[in-house]
Design a protein around this motif. Structure first.
Motif, PDB file in Angstrom:
ATOM      1  N   LYS A   1     -56.100 -13.528 -14.232  1.00 15.43           N
ATOM      2  CA  LYS A   1     -55.049 -13.397 -13.217  1.00 15.43           C
ATOM      3  C   LYS A   1     -55.000 -11.994 -12.627  1.00 15.43           C
ATOM      4  CE  LYS A   1     -52.207 -17.165 -14.844  1.00 15.43           C
ATOM      5  NZ  LYS A   1     -50.853 -17.654 -15.064  1.00 15.43           N
ATOM      6  N   HIS A   2     -55.420 -11.010 -13.382  1.00 11.50           N
ATOM      7  CA  HIS A   2     -55.462  -9.634 -12.879  1.00 11.50           C
ATOM      8  C   HIS A   2     -56.627  -9.423 -11.900  1.00 11.50           C
ATOM      9  CE1 HIS A   2     -54.824  -5.276 -13.015  1.00 11.50           C
ATOM     10  NE2 HIS A   2     -56.140  -5.167 -13.072  1.00 11.50           N
ATOM     11  N   CYS A   3     -57.753 -10.042 -12.209  1.00  7.52           N
ATOM     12  CA  CYS A   3     -58.977  -9.794 -11.438  1.00  7.52           C
ATOM     13  C   CYS A   3     -59.158 -10.696 -10.224  1.00  7.52           C
ATOM     14  CB  CYS A   3     -60.193  -9.942 -12.346  1.00  7.52           C
ATOM     15  SG  CYS A   3     -60.302  -8.677 -13.630  1.00  7.52           S
ATOM     16  N   TYR A   4     -58.569 -11.858 -10.239  1.00  6.37           N
ATOM     17  CA  TYR A   4     -58.801 -12.832  -9.175  1.00  6.37           C
ATOM     18  C   TYR A   4     -57.496 -13.220  -8.501  1.00  6.37           C
ATOM     19  CZ  TYR A   4     -63.348 -13.059 -11.378  1.00  6.37           C
ATOM     20  OH  TYR A   4     -64.575 -12.720 -11.901  1.00  6.37           O
ATOM     21  N   ARG A   5     -57.591 -13.841  -7.331  1.00  9.33           N
ATOM     22  CA  ARG A   5     -56.420 -14.240  -6.555  1.00  9.33           C
ATOM     23  C   ARG A   5     -56.547 -15.680  -6.078  1.00  9.33           C
ATOM     24  NH1 ARG A   5     -54.979 -10.355  -8.673  1.00  9.33           N
ATOM     25  NH2 ARG A   5     -54.176  -8.431  -7.824  1.00  9.33           N
TER      26      ARG A   5
ATOM     27  N   ILE B   1     -58.505 -18.110  -8.934  1.00 14.42           N
ATOM     28  CA  ILE B   1     -57.951 -18.243 -10.280  1.00 14.42           C
ATOM     29  C   ILE B   1     -58.151 -19.666 -10.785  1.00 14.42           C
ATOM     30  CG2 ILE B   1     -55.823 -18.220 -11.664  1.00 14.42           C
ATOM     31  CD1 ILE B   1     -54.849 -15.919  -9.853  1.00 14.42           C
TER      32      ILE B   1
ATOM     33  N   ASN C   1     -46.288  -8.543 -15.993  1.00  9.96           N
ATOM     34  CA  ASN C   1     -47.091  -9.439 -15.174  1.00  9.96           C
ATOM     35  C   ASN C   1     -48.527  -8.924 -15.172  1.00  9.96           C
ATOM     36  OD1 ASN C   1     -48.411 -10.443 -12.663  1.00  9.96           O
ATOM     37  ND2 ASN C   1     -46.417 -11.385 -12.320  1.00  9.96           N
ATOM     38  N   PRO C   2     -49.519  -9.807 -15.314  1.00  7.03           N
ATOM     39  CA  PRO C   2     -50.911  -9.345 -15.328  1.00  7.03           C
ATOM     40  C   PRO C   2     -51.329  -8.609 -14.060  1.00  7.03           C
ATOM     41  CG  PRO C   2     -50.793 -11.681 -15.879  1.00  7.03           C
ATOM     42  CD  PRO C   2     -49.413 -11.242 -15.522  1.00  7.03           C
ATOM     43  N   ARG C   3     -50.622  -8.832 -12.967  1.00  6.69           N
ATOM     44  CA  ARG C   3     -50.957  -8.153 -11.710  1.00  6.69           C
ATOM     45  C   ARG C   3     -50.224  -6.823 -11.542  1.00  6.69           C
ATOM     46  NH1 ARG C   3     -50.335 -13.695  -8.957  1.00  6.69           N
ATOM     47  NH2 ARG C   3     -52.353 -14.605  -9.365  1.00  6.69           N
ATOM     48  N   ALA C   4     -49.320  -6.521 -12.461  1.00  8.70           N
ATOM     49  CA  ALA C   4     -48.553  -5.278 -12.371  1.00  8.70           C
ATOM     50  C   ALA C   4     -49.476  -4.071 -12.518  1.00  8.70           C
ATOM     51  CB  ALA C   4     -47.476  -5.250 -13.453  1.00  8.70           C
ATOM     52  N   LYS C   5     -49.171  -3.034 -11.783  1.00  6.89           N
ATOM     53  CA  LYS C   5     -49.972  -1.805 -11.880  1.00  6.89           C
ATOM     54  C   LYS C   5     -49.866  -1.182 -13.259  1.00  6.89           C
ATOM     55  CE  LYS C   5     -49.949  -0.795  -7.013  1.00  6.89           C
ATOM     56  NZ  LYS C   5     -50.106   0.220  -6.012  1.00  6.89           N
TER      57      LYS C   5
ATOM     58  N   PHE D   1     -54.799  -7.008 -21.822  1.00  8.06           N
ATOM     59  CA  PHE D   1     -54.798  -8.373 -21.316  1.00  8.06           C
ATOM     60  C   PHE D   1     -55.402  -9.350 -22.319  1.00  8.06           C
ATOM     61  CE2 PHE D   1     -55.558  -5.268 -18.027  1.00  8.06           C
ATOM     62  CZ  PHE D   1     -54.647  -5.592 -17.039  1.00  8.06           C
TER      63      PHE D   1
END
Length: 94
Positions: free
Chosen positions: A43-47, A51, A27-31, A36
């Motif tokens: 998707k990693h940088c914004y919420r 997005i 998942n792009p949000r995974a630690k 990318f």
């Protein structure tokens, strides 16, 4: 963090939103995400609604340049280089 700060030539990928150090899709949000595609970086940088706002902005720019209308298709195209991605994110300041 903005996409332009996250993406570099070594961690930009095609064919997946994000990958871990072993090259497995995550998942792009995974630690554990370390590389990318453009959409994965967004998707990693914004919420949330950010997005949607950013993806619409990017899609509008791609359409204006007669590129692929979908971010992932453009990112993964053999004709798309990291330099093109970097110029786009810098121009849009994302």
């Amino acid at each position: 963090m903005k996409v332009k700060q996250l993406l570099n030539k070594k961690n930009w990928i095609c064919g997946a939103l994000a990958c871990n150090e072993e090259g497995l899709e995550v998942n792009p949000r995974a630690k554990s995400a370390v590389s990318f595609c453009l959409l994965g970086a967004i998707k990693h940088c914004y919420r949330g609604s950010e997005i949607t706002k950013i993806t619409k902005l990017v899609q509008s720019e791609l359409k204006a340049k007669d590129y692929y209308p979908e971010i992932d298709c453009w990112n993964d195209a053999t004709t798309t280089s990291f330099g093109m991605v970097k110029r786009l994110v810098n121009k849009l300041d994302i």
